[in-house]
Design a protein around this motif. Structure first.
Motif, PDB file in Angstrom:
ATOM      1  N   GLY A  12      46.509 -21.461  -1.181  1.00  0.00           N
ATOM      2  CA  GLY A  12      46.244 -21.040  -2.623  1.00  0.00           C
ATOM      3  C   GLY A  12      45.122 -20.159  -2.645  1.00  0.00           C
ATOM      4  N   GLU A  13      44.683 -19.665  -1.552  1.00  0.00           N
ATOM      5  CA  GLU A  13      43.312 -18.586  -1.505  1.00  0.00           C
ATOM      6  C   GLU A  13      43.302 -17.634  -1.454  1.00  0.00           C
ATOM      7  OE1 GLU A  13      40.198 -21.978   0.330  1.00  0.00           O
ATOM      8  OE2 GLU A  13      41.325 -20.752   1.835  1.00  0.00           O
ATOM      9  N   MET A  26      52.491 -23.106   6.164  1.00  0.00           N
ATOM     10  CA  MET A  26      51.653 -24.172   6.492  1.00  0.00           C
ATOM     11  C   MET A  26      52.236 -25.429   5.487  1.00  0.00           C
ATOM     12  SD  MET A  26      49.143 -23.353   8.291  1.00  0.00           S
ATOM     13  CE  MET A  26      47.921 -24.649   7.732  1.00  0.00           C
ATOM     14  N   LEU A  27      52.788 -24.946   4.586  1.00  0.00           N
ATOM     15  CA  LEU A  27      53.339 -26.064   3.736  1.00  0.00           C
ATOM     16  C   LEU A  27      54.594 -26.868   4.530  1.00  0.00           C
ATOM     17  CD1 LEU A  27      53.106 -24.606   0.345  1.00  0.00           C
ATOM     18  CD2 LEU A  27      52.117 -26.485   1.041  1.00  0.00           C
ATOM     19  N   GLY A  28      55.167 -26.351   5.262  1.00  0.00           N
ATOM     20  CA  GLY A  28      56.089 -26.842   6.265  1.00  0.00           C
ATOM     21  C   GLY A  28      55.585 -27.744   7.451  1.00  0.00           C
ATOM     22  N   LEU A  29      54.134 -27.860   7.562  1.00  0.00           N
ATOM     23  CA  LEU A  29      53.472 -28.520   8.609  1.00  0.00           C
ATOM     24  C   LEU A  29      52.539 -29.517   7.963  1.00  0.00           C
ATOM     25  CD1 LEU A  29      52.615 -25.292  10.669  1.00  0.00           C
ATOM     26  CD2 LEU A  29      54.420 -27.042  11.069  1.00  0.00           C
ATOM     27  N   VAL A  30      52.241 -29.335   6.766  1.00  0.00           N
ATOM     28  CA  VAL A  30      50.868 -30.290   6.396  1.00  0.00           C
ATOM     29  C   VAL A  30      51.561 -31.376   5.449  1.00  0.00           C
ATOM     30  CG1 VAL A  30      48.879 -28.397   6.737  1.00  0.00           C
ATOM     31  CG2 VAL A  30      50.252 -28.700   4.392  1.00  0.00           C
ATOM     32  N   THR A  31      50.721 -32.128   5.233  1.00  0.00           N
ATOM     33  CA  THR A  31      51.263 -33.436   4.256  1.00  0.00           C
ATOM     34  C   THR A  31      50.425 -33.531   2.880  1.00  0.00           C
ATOM     35  OG1 THR A  31      49.628 -34.941   5.495  1.00  0.00           O
ATOM     36  CG2 THR A  31      52.129 -35.064   6.053  1.00  0.00           C
ATOM     37  N   SER A  32      49.212 -32.898   2.762  1.00  0.00           N
ATOM     38  CA  SER A  32      48.408 -32.473   1.931  1.00  0.00           C
ATOM     39  C   SER A  32      47.967 -31.080   1.734  1.00  0.00           C
ATOM     40  CB  SER A  32      47.282 -33.521   1.877  1.00  0.00           C
ATOM     41  OG  SER A  32      47.726 -34.734   1.739  1.00  0.00           O
ATOM     42  N   ALA A  33      48.020 -30.492   0.568  1.00  0.00           N
ATOM     43  CA  ALA A  33      47.277 -29.011   0.171  1.00  0.00           C
ATOM     44  C   ALA A  33      46.247 -29.079  -0.595  1.00  0.00           C
ATOM     45  CB  ALA A  33      48.549 -28.287  -0.327  1.00  0.00           C
ATOM     46  N   ASN A  34      45.107 -28.744   0.065  1.00  0.00           N
ATOM     47  CA  ASN A  34      43.987 -28.469  -1.074  1.00  0.00           C
ATOM     48  C   ASN A  34      44.032 -27.027  -1.645  1.00  0.00           C
ATOM     49  OD1 ASN A  34      43.023 -30.765   0.799  1.00  0.00           O
ATOM     50  ND2 ASN A  34      42.361 -29.215   2.300  1.00  0.00           N
ATOM     51  N   LEU A  47      48.668 -19.831  -8.096  1.00  0.00           N
ATOM     52  CA  LEU A  47      48.525 -21.303  -7.884  1.00  0.00           C
ATOM     53  C   LEU A  47      49.490 -21.779  -8.530  1.00  0.00           C
ATOM     54  CD1 LEU A  47      44.756 -21.624  -9.166  1.00  0.00           C
ATOM     55  CD2 LEU A  47      45.747 -21.416  -6.904  1.00  0.00           C
ATOM     56  N   VAL A  48      50.370 -21.167  -9.544  1.00  0.00           N
ATOM     57  CA  VAL A  48      51.599 -21.723  -9.953  1.00  0.00           C
ATOM     58  C   VAL A  48      52.761 -21.784  -8.726  1.00  0.00           C
ATOM     59  CG1 VAL A  48      53.747 -21.235 -11.360  1.00  0.00           C
ATOM     60  CG2 VAL A  48      51.417 -21.054 -12.261  1.00  0.00           C
ATOM     61  N   ARG A  49      52.751 -20.615  -8.136  1.00  0.00           N
ATOM     62  CA  ARG A  49      53.905 -20.464  -6.945  1.00  0.00           C
ATOM     63  C   ARG A  49      53.333 -21.593  -5.808  1.00  0.00           C
ATOM     64  NH1 ARG A  49      52.537 -14.878  -7.843  1.00  0.00           N
ATOM     65  NH2 ARG A  49      51.711 -14.774  -6.064  1.00  0.00           N
ATOM     66  N   THR A  50      51.986 -21.789  -5.593  1.00  0.00           N
ATOM     67  CA  THR A  50      51.574 -22.337  -4.324  1.00  0.00           C
ATOM     68  C   THR A  50      51.982 -24.085  -4.807  1.00  0.00           C
ATOM     69  OG1 THR A  50      49.673 -21.020  -4.099  1.00  0.00           O
ATOM     70  CG2 THR A  50      49.758 -23.282  -2.976  1.00  0.00           C
ATOM     71  N   ARG A  60      51.552 -33.424  -0.855  1.00  0.00           N
ATOM     72  CA  ARG A  60      50.512 -33.806  -1.903  1.00  0.00           C
ATOM     73  C   ARG A  60      49.652 -32.661  -2.381  1.00  0.00           C
ATOM     74  NH1 ARG A  60      47.355 -39.362  -1.395  1.00  0.00           N
ATOM     75  NH2 ARG A  60      49.485 -40.009  -1.770  1.00  0.00           N
ATOM     76  N   ILE A  61      49.410 -32.386  -3.698  1.00  0.00           N
ATOM     77  CA  ILE A  61      48.399 -31.510  -3.980  1.00  0.00           C
ATOM     78  C   ILE A  61      47.315 -31.978  -4.467  1.00  0.00           C
ATOM     79  CG2 ILE A  61      47.987 -29.692  -5.916  1.00  0.00           C
ATOM     80  CD1 ILE A  61      51.155 -29.514  -6.264  1.00  0.00           C
ATOM     81  N   GLY A  62      46.262 -31.371  -3.842  1.00  0.00           N
ATOM     82  CA  GLY A  62      44.782 -31.724  -4.105  1.00  0.00           C
ATOM     83  C   GLY A  62      43.785 -30.577  -4.861  1.00  0.00           C
ATOM     84  N   ALA A  63      42.966 -30.932  -5.753  1.00  0.00           N
ATOM     85  CA  ALA A  63      42.240 -29.878  -6.159  1.00  0.00           C
ATOM     86  C   ALA A  63      40.800 -29.364  -5.452  1.00  0.00           C
ATOM     87  CB  ALA A  63      41.606 -30.368  -7.797  1.00  0.00           C
TER      88      ALA A  63
END
Length: 253
Positions: A12-13, A26-34, A47-50, A60-63
């Motif tokens: 989301g950068e 990347m979202l198809g590979l990781v287990t958590s997204a910062n 950020l809504v789309r992400t 999982r979503i992290g801030a």
């Protein structure tokens, strides 16, 4: 050797028409997204789309909280007053919580970004300010960071859960801190070498520092930077190598 490990990435950068990284892959590979929160990167629509995409992938979503530094992408130290930093972190977590809720998801943890992450390894006042912000929003929110850091010390004082993070594509100093991005060799690029390095971190709890020494490292979550060149290739190599080693990839519980 841990039976399972989390794989995270900073996502989301992008901002407006400025695109950074391939978040969908990347979202198809990781287990958590910062996920960025808007103060170092990330506009609200992105950020809504992400968050929506992360929820669709079961990630999982992290801030990913930062100094207020869009121009410097949050990679410049800012000597901000602790009360102001606490307020900025509260603001960022709250904004991403609202966005996540709007797509049926939640913010499940907090990870500092860039210069803030590095500063609170030793800067006790700022470490305490960030920990206080997380606790004020939700004392049940875990925090990602560097084992042995001032941030973890301050989080422990408040009863926050700490999750030790290792970096797949960043070089380490002999004291276990990250080599500054201003120095040559701070960011690694060879996917096969990075995968081997991560496998060693996870299976033996060790990594080779820039001076050739072997240092101990605690690994509950592995970060692959989504903005690095070849990030998708690197994340794929790391994921496949860990699975081949018999390590289960799952978000930390």
């Amino acid at each position: 050797m841990p039976s399972n490990v989390d794989l995270n990435a900073d996502l989301g950068e992008s901002f407006g028409i400025w695109q950074l990284g391939d978040d969908e892959s990347m979202l198809g590979l990781v287990t958590s997204a910062n996920v960025a929160c808007g103060l170092h990167a990330g506009d609200p629509a992105l950020l809504v789309r992400t968050c929506r995409s992360a929820a669709r992938h079961g990630v999982r979503i992290g801030a990913q909280v930062s100094y207020r530094d869009l121009t410097g992408f949050g990679r410049r130290f800012i000597d901000v007053e602790p009360d102001e930093l606490t307020a900025d972190v509260i603001y960022q977590i709250g904004a991403l919580q609202a966005i996540a809720h709007s797509v049926g998801a939640d913010v499940s943890y907090v990870k500092p970004h860039g210069a803030l992450y590095n500063a609170i390894v030793r800067h006790k006042e700022q470490a305490a300010a960030v920990a206080a912000a997380v606790h004020a929003v939700d004392p049940e929110l875990p925090v990602l960071g560097l084992a042995g850091s001032a941030f973890f010390d301050e989080a422990d004082k408040l009863g926050l859960r700490t999750v030790a993070e290792a970096f797949a594509d960043r070089a380490y100093q002999p004291d276990g801190t990250l080599v500054s991005r201003r120095e040559a060799g701070a960011v690694l690029h060879d996917a096969a070498e990075i995968a081997d390095r991560v496998a060693r971190m996870v299976t033996t709890g060790q990594v080779t520092a820039v001076d050739g020494s072997t240092i101990g490292i605690t690994v509950e979550s592995v970060c692959v930077h989504g903005d690095s060149p070849g990030a998708v290739e690197i994340a794929t190599a790391v994921r496949e190598r860990l699975l081949a080693e018999g390590t289960e990839l799952s978000a930390f519980s």
